[in-house]
Design a protein around this motif. Structure first.
Motif, PDB file in Angstrom:
ATOM      1  N   ARG A 197       0.845  -1.191   0.000  1.00 39.58           N
ATOM      2  CA  ARG A 197       0.000   0.000   0.000  1.00 39.58           C
ATOM      3  C   ARG A 197       0.880   1.241   0.000  1.00 39.58           C
ATOM      4  O   ARG A 197       2.037   1.196   0.434  1.00 39.58           O
ATOM      5  N   ALA A 208      -3.117  11.063  -1.610  1.00 37.97           N
ATOM      6  CA  ALA A 208      -3.598   9.794  -2.165  1.00 37.97           C
ATOM      7  C   ALA A 208      -3.189   8.668  -1.240  1.00 37.97           C
ATOM      8  O   ALA A 208      -2.152   8.740  -0.567  1.00 37.97           O
ATOM      9  N   GLN A 209      -3.990   7.627  -1.193  1.00 36.88           N
ATOM     10  CA  GLN A 209      -3.613   6.408  -0.491  1.00 36.88           C
ATOM     11  C   GLN A 209      -4.425   5.260  -1.041  1.00 36.88           C
ATOM     12  O   GLN A 209      -5.534   5.436  -1.552  1.00 36.88           O
ATOM     13  N   GLY A 210      -3.851   4.073  -0.976  1.00 34.16           N
ATOM     14  CA  GLY A 210      -4.544   2.894  -1.474  1.00 34.16           C
ATOM     15  C   GLY A 210      -3.555   1.787  -1.761  1.00 34.16           C
ATOM     16  O   GLY A 210      -2.346   1.923  -1.540  1.00 34.16           O
ATOM     17  N   LYS A 212      -1.382  -0.940  -4.075  1.00 33.83           N
ATOM     18  CA  LYS A 212      -0.572  -0.773  -5.278  1.00 33.83           C
ATOM     19  C   LYS A 212      -1.442  -0.890  -6.524  1.00 33.83           C
ATOM     20  O   LYS A 212      -1.319  -0.096  -7.464  1.00 33.83           O
ATOM     21  N   GLU A 214      -4.691  -0.324  -6.814  1.00 33.52           N
ATOM     22  CA  GLU A 214      -5.612   0.807  -6.926  1.00 33.52           C
ATOM     23  C   GLU A 214      -4.936   2.051  -7.484  1.00 33.52           C
ATOM     24  O   GLU A 214      -5.501   2.781  -8.297  1.00 33.52           O
ATOM     25  N   LEU A 215      -3.712   2.303  -7.047  1.00 37.26           N
ATOM     26  CA  LEU A 215      -3.054   3.557  -7.407  1.00 37.26           C
ATOM     27  C   LEU A 215      -2.219   3.476  -8.678  1.00 37.26           C
ATOM     28  O   LEU A 215      -2.041   4.486  -9.364  1.00 37.26           O
ATOM     29  N   LYS A 218      -4.015   2.353 -13.837  1.00 33.94           N
ATOM     30  CA  LYS A 218      -4.833   3.496 -14.214  1.00 33.94           C
ATOM     31  C   LYS A 218      -5.650   3.194 -15.467  1.00 33.94           C
ATOM     32  O   LYS A 218      -5.184   2.540 -16.379  1.00 33.94           O
ATOM     33  N   LEU A 285       3.241   8.493 -10.565  1.00 34.55           N
ATOM     34  CA  LEU A 285       2.190   8.835  -9.606  1.00 34.55           C
ATOM     35  C   LEU A 285       2.685   9.870  -8.611  1.00 34.55           C
ATOM     36  O   LEU A 285       2.007  10.864  -8.334  1.00 34.55           O
ATOM     37  N   LEU A 289       1.271  13.782  -8.107  1.00 34.35           N
ATOM     38  CA  LEU A 289       0.540  14.131  -6.891  1.00 34.35           C
ATOM     39  C   LEU A 289       1.231  15.153  -6.015  1.00 34.35           C
ATOM     40  O   LEU A 289       0.586  15.834  -5.222  1.00 34.35           O
ATOM     41  N   GLU A 302     -11.520   7.859  -5.519  1.00 33.31           N
ATOM     42  CA  GLU A 302     -11.017   6.489  -5.449  1.00 33.31           C
ATOM     43  C   GLU A 302      -9.603   6.442  -4.886  1.00 33.31           C
ATOM     44  O   GLU A 302      -9.186   5.446  -4.313  1.00 33.31           O
ATOM     45  N   ALA A 303      -8.830   7.523  -5.035  1.00 32.21           N
ATOM     46  CA  ALA A 303      -7.469   7.543  -4.506  1.00 32.21           C
ATOM     47  C   ALA A 303      -7.442   7.753  -3.011  1.00 32.21           C
ATOM     48  O   ALA A 303      -6.427   7.509  -2.373  1.00 32.21           O
TER      49      ALA A 303
END
Length: 305
Positions: A197, A208-210, A212, A214-215, A218, A285, A289, A302-303
């Motif tokens: 994560r 952002a967090q989530g 691997k 999820e982020l 893309k 990413l 960000l 979602e992020a």
């Protein structure tokens, strides 16, 4: 487990950390990422009870860190590898820590071997250590009490490639055995290789967090390149797939890899490249960000899950 809820730290009119919340679950490595001055170290110091928060709270294994009895037996911490007594040897440093923690002195030799500090290095005074050797000693201290949680701030600084590979393997093994790891680092490729994560902070706020997946996975179609670009473009048009030249001989296509592959195969087009768009990984990413515009721009929901 580590739980952080709305942590905020202000120094008079300066807000170093604002409303930071995230969780680190057992069995995972969480990469805590952000540019210099983003608030990573301040957040980690608040988690470890070294810096009192202005507001918010954090717990480690369900309780505030300061309430953990003999915390080194439960939580291994490395926040500053330079914060070691320069006049003691490496072995003396660990021996004293073992006495304080109440662990058997046999652990000292075990940890020195585990972090690959040789007997000769262990007899040297810490003041003569390189940064990489101090990092290894600091990691040995963090592991000495056989904790189930590790909180490490830039532990790879000063390590050579072999040392970085060793550390990555050690952290992965620790998590795979049910441990919880919070890892701050500026070595993005190494974090990407080991973390499950990511938590990204910029300007004192989580951007952002989530996981691997999820982020780093893309949407946005694929990038495709063929031996014959004209034939590929004709094949995509025939399949009614929208394609945009990227100026380097490839096309960005708003479709799945399977759709593009089938269109090419149906027309006998030889593909040289077919990949998901936006595949720049963690580095892409991070840069998207943490630039000044991204730090203040709205973050996709979602992020933030």
């Amino acid at each position: 487990m580590i739980s952080v809820e709305s942590l905020t730290k202000r120094y008079r009119e300066v807000t170093a950390v604002e409303d930071v919340s995230f969780r680190c679950e057992p069995g995972t490595v969480t990469g805590f990422l952000g540019p210099n001055g983003a608030g990573k170290s301040t957040t980690m110091r608040m988690i470890c009870g070294l810096t009192p928060p202005t507001s918010g709270s954090s717990t480690v294994k369900g309780v505030p860190y300061r309430r953990i009895s003999n915390p080194g037996r439960h939580v291994g911490v490395l926040l500053d590898a330079a914060a070691q007594h320069a006049g003691r040897t490496g072995r003396e440093t660990l021996s004293l820590s073992a006495q304080i923690l109440g662990v058997d002195q046999s652990r000292v030799g075990e940890m020195l071997e585990r972090v690959r500090l040789s007997p000769k290095a262990a007899r040297r005074r810490v003041g003569g250590y390189s940064l990489g050797m101090r990092q290894r000693l600091g990691i040995a201290q963090a592991l000495l009490g056989d904790p189930s949680v590790l909180i490490l701030d830039e532990p790879a600084n000063g390590l050579d490639p072999e040392g970085i590979f060793w550390m990555r393997s050690m952290l992965r093994d620790f998590a795979d055995r049910g441990g919880t790891v919070l890892l701050s680092s500026h070595l993005l490729l190494e974090v990407e290789a080991v973390a499950d994560r990511f938590v990204v902070i910029a300007g004192g706020r989580i951007v952002a967090q989530g996981s691997k997946q999820e982020l780093l996975t893309k949407p946005g179609g694929v990038i495709v390149r063929a031996l014959d670009p004209a034939a590929l473009q004709a094949a995509l048009a025939q399949a009614e797939l929208t394609a945009r030249p990227d100026g380097q001989g490839a096309f960005a296509v708003d479709a799945s890899p399977e759709q593009v592959g089938r269109a090419a195969a149906a027309n006998g087009v030889i593909l040289l490249e077919l990949r998901q768009a936006g595949g720049g990984g963690l580095e892409e990413l991070f840069l998207s960000l943490t630039n000044p515009a991204a730090a203040t721009a709205p973050v996709p929901q979602e992020a933030l899950r």
